[in-house]
Design a protein around this motif. Structure first.
Motif, mmCIF file in Angstrom:
data_model
loop_
_atom_site.group_PDB
_atom_site.id
_atom_site.type_symbol
_atom_site.label_atom_id
_atom_site.label_comp_id
_atom_site.label_asym_id
_atom_site.label_seq_id
_atom_site.Cartn_x
_atom_site.Cartn_y
_atom_site.Cartn_z
ATOM 1 N N UNK A 1 0.849 -1.195 0.000
ATOM 2 C CA UNK A 1 0.000 0.000 0.000
ATOM 3 C C UNK A 1 0.884 1.245 0.000
ATOM 4 N N UNK A 2 1.884 1.240 0.858
ATOM 5 C CA UNK A 2 2.793 2.386 0.945
ATOM 6 C C UNK A 2 3.501 2.618 -0.382
ATOM 7 N N UNK A 3 4.029 1.556 -0.952
ATOM 8 C CA UNK A 3 4.852 1.716 -2.142
ATOM 9 C C UNK A 3 4.044 1.914 -3.419
ATOM 10 N N UNK A 4 2.900 1.284 -3.529
ATOM 11 C CA UNK A 4 2.157 1.348 -4.789
ATOM 12 C C UNK A 4 1.157 2.494 -4.846
ATOM 13 N N UNK A 5 0.578 2.866 -3.720
ATOM 14 C CA UNK A 5 -0.476 3.875 -3.732
ATOM 15 C C UNK A 5 -0.006 5.212 -3.167
ATOM 16 N N UNK A 6 0.764 5.174 -2.087
ATOM 17 C CA UNK A 6 1.081 6.408 -1.378
ATOM 18 C C UNK A 6 2.442 6.994 -1.689
ATOM 19 N N UNK A 7 3.146 6.471 -2.648
ATOM 20 C CA UNK A 7 4.426 7.084 -2.983
ATOM 21 C C UNK A 7 4.588 7.152 -4.494
ATOM 22 N N UNK A 8 4.867 8.343 -4.955
ATOM 23 C CA UNK A 8 5.149 8.561 -6.364
ATOM 24 C C UNK A 8 6.543 9.162 -6.453
#
Length: 154
Positions: free
Chosen positions: A128-135
């Motif tokens: 969730x952190x890497x795929x959705x909340x970090x660009x």
């Protein structure tokens, strides 16, 4: 200074209820940057003034962000207030979740270890952190490609 969040406010069958957070990780103390501490002290002073003005009508919920009587803020009222402040500030509108995504992306740009970012954002699932909340920003992409190019030139 650190913050411990051990409850969440949820609407259940039309009522706002305090519920336990979902995981133990969610309850872990979260160190606060100085800017957050300053903002929370400001809010605390506002709340003390509201408590004094409300007198016996005050409800001591232990919450930091409340109505002028100490009650939980209705989510719809929060959204209206949030939208109003954005309009007054004449800044582009972003959602609260957009702000969380921005935080995640800034942590990536600052080379914060993904597990630390996960703890800060209080996610139970690493993906969730890497795929959705970090660009990844364009600047970070350019810098990474520059480093890659340098390593290939050697």
């Amino acid at each position: 200074m650190s913050l411990v969040i051990d409850k969440q406010l949820q609407r259940v069958r039309g009522q706002l209820l305090h519920r336990a957070t979902r995981t133990e990780e969610s309850d872990a103390p979260l160190p606060l940057p100085a800017i957050c501490v300053t903002a929370l002290w400001h809010r605390y002073r506002q709340q003390e003034a509201a408590r004094e003005k409300a007198g016996e009508a005050w409800h001591d919920t232990g919450m930091i962000f409340t109505t002028r009587y100490g009650l939980p803020v209705e989510p719809r009222n929060f959204n209206r207030s949030y939208d109003s402040r954005i309009a007054r500030a004449a800044v582009p509108k972003i959602t609260v979740h957009d702000a969380r995504r921005t935080c995640g992306s800034l942590l990536v740009d600052l080379d914060v270890h993904p597990r630390v970012a996960m703890a800060i954002l209080r996610h139970a699932d690493f993906s969730i952190t890497m795929e959705i909340y970090s660009q990844v920003s364009s600047k970070a992409t350019r810098e990474s490609l520059r480093k890659l190019g340098q390593s290939l030139d050697q």
